[in-house]
Write an enzyme that holds these catalytic residues in place. Structure first.
Site, PDB file in Angstrom:
ATOM      1  N   TRP A 154       0.804  -1.227   0.000  1.00 30.35           N
ATOM      2  CA  TRP A 154       0.000   0.000   0.000  1.00 30.35           C
ATOM      3  C   TRP A 154       0.833   1.272   0.000  1.00 30.35           C
ATOM      4  CZ3 TRP A 154      -4.290  -1.556   4.100  1.00 30.35           C
ATOM      5  CH2 TRP A 154      -5.187  -2.425   3.477  1.00 30.35           C
ATOM      6  N   HIS A 206      12.711  -2.613  -1.053  1.00 29.81           N
ATOM      7  CA  HIS A 206      11.856  -2.166  -2.166  1.00 29.81           C
ATOM      8  C   HIS A 206      12.596  -1.088  -2.957  1.00 29.81           C
ATOM      9  CE1 HIS A 206       8.641  -0.227  -4.367  1.00 29.81           C
ATOM     10  NE2 HIS A 206       7.979  -1.362  -4.261  1.00 29.81           N
ATOM     11  N   GLU A 217      11.039  -7.000  -9.198  1.00 30.51           N
ATOM     12  CA  GLU A 217      10.284  -5.821  -9.607  1.00 30.51           C
ATOM     13  C   GLU A 217      11.157  -4.929 -10.485  1.00 30.51           C
ATOM     14  OE1 GLU A 217       6.851  -4.971  -6.736  1.00 30.51           O
ATOM     15  OE2 GLU A 217       8.619  -4.067  -5.858  1.00 30.51           O
ATOM     16  N   SER A 248       3.206  -2.878 -11.904  1.00 30.65           N
ATOM     17  CA  SER A 248       1.983  -2.652 -12.687  1.00 30.65           C
ATOM     18  C   SER A 248       1.142  -3.909 -12.905  1.00 30.65           C
ATOM     19  CB  SER A 248       2.317  -1.976 -14.022  1.00 30.65           C
ATOM     20  OG  SER A 248       2.911  -0.704 -13.785  1.00 30.65           O
ATOM     21  N   GLY A 264       1.145  -2.861  -6.165  1.00 31.67           N
ATOM     22  CA  GLY A 264       1.036  -1.527  -5.578  1.00 31.67           C
ATOM     23  C   GLY A 264      -0.315  -0.914  -5.892  1.00 31.67           C
ATOM     24  N   GLY A 265      -0.354  -0.065  -6.912  1.00 29.04           N
ATOM     25  CA  GLY A 265      -1.550   0.711  -7.254  1.00 29.04           C
ATOM     26  C   GLY A 265      -2.846  -0.094  -7.290  1.00 29.04           C
TER      27      GLY A 265
END
Ligand code: PGA
Length: 250
Positions: free
Chosen positions: A11, A96, A168, A214, A235-236
């Site tokens: 988040w 990250h 990632e 993504s 994420g998003g």
């Protein structure tokens, strides 16, 4: 070797405790009875206790986005392993790309954090990935291997067993650009081969490697249906319960 997939929500710096609670109220019924995969939520520090409480009794896991390597001390703004455990969380992200990019986290710091997490039986999700210029320059493999060697320095195969890796590619994070399944699989194979080199074939075969960058409901199956991709760090698209649940149900 069958590996249970882990679908994790990062988040980032979104959601107050009230917003986190509103999310879990909607999300948990959407994944009730879903036993195929592990599901994890990584809220901000201030929402962690709320999320731990909300997911209690469900199969959903709660973790922190970042943890300090020191046991305690004068590290203003940081959170220790003991603090994470005291709240009831079990997992942490480490390294990250946003931590590396904006908070100067190096492979050495990632390594120290990994040692600390494993010592405290916290499940670490170690994030690695190349920048666009590194991919375009043909350096993806070298970058991933350097990050892995750095992360696992001084860690035995036995100790490394709980580790989860998240691949990632930095150019795919928050950009809407996703690696194709073929690109992700190729990178995962490079990672698994390097882990085999460092920690042995058995540890490498059992280690989960997630893809992040993504991931959304529309591309979740293309990525997650690959046997080499052991889950997703989202994420998003994890901020809305319906969208994250749709990824879980890929
Ligand atoms: P994104 O973020 O899904 O918004 O690209 C992924 C991540 O940073 O873990």
């Amino acid at each position: 070797m069958s590996r249970t997939k882990l679908i994790a929500a990062n988040w980032k710096m979104y959601k107050t405790p009230a917003e986190a609670k509103a999310f879990t109220d909607s999300f948990l019924p959407l994944v009730a009875g879903h036993t195929r995969d592990e599901i994890a939520l990584f809220p901000s520090v201030t929402s962690l206790a709320t999320v731990v409480e909300a997911v209690a009794g469900s199969r959903v896991i709660a973790g922190l986005q970042n943890m300090h390597f020191a046991e305690e001390g004068a590290y203003t703004g940081e959170t220790s392993a003991a603090m994470l455990i005291a709240v009831g969380a079990t997992h942490t992200l480490i390294g990250h790309s946003e931590r590396r990019q904006y908070f100067a986290e190096t492979d050495e710091i990632v390594n120290k954090k990994l040692h600390t997490a494993l010592k405290h039986h916290i499940v670490p999700v170690v994030c690695i990935g190349e920048h666009l210029h590194e991919r375009e320059g043909g350096h993806t493999k070298a970058v991933l291997c350097t990050q892995l060697r750095g992360a696992f320095a001084g860690i035995t195969a036995e100790a490394a067993a709980p580790v989860v890796i998240a691949y990632e590619p930095v150019w795919a994070i928050g950009t809407g650009k996703t690696a194709t399944a073929a690109m992700a699989v190729e990178a995962h194979q490079v990672i698994r081969a390097e882990v085999a080199d460092l920690l042995g074939a058995e540890t490498a075969a059992a280690m989960r490697i997630l893809y992040g960058g993504s991931v959304k409901p529309e591309n979740a199956c293309e990525l997650l249906c690959q046997t080499e991709i052991d889950g997703a760090l989202v994420g998003g698209a994890s901020l809305k319960p319906e969208s994250f649940a749709a990824i879980v149900h890929y």
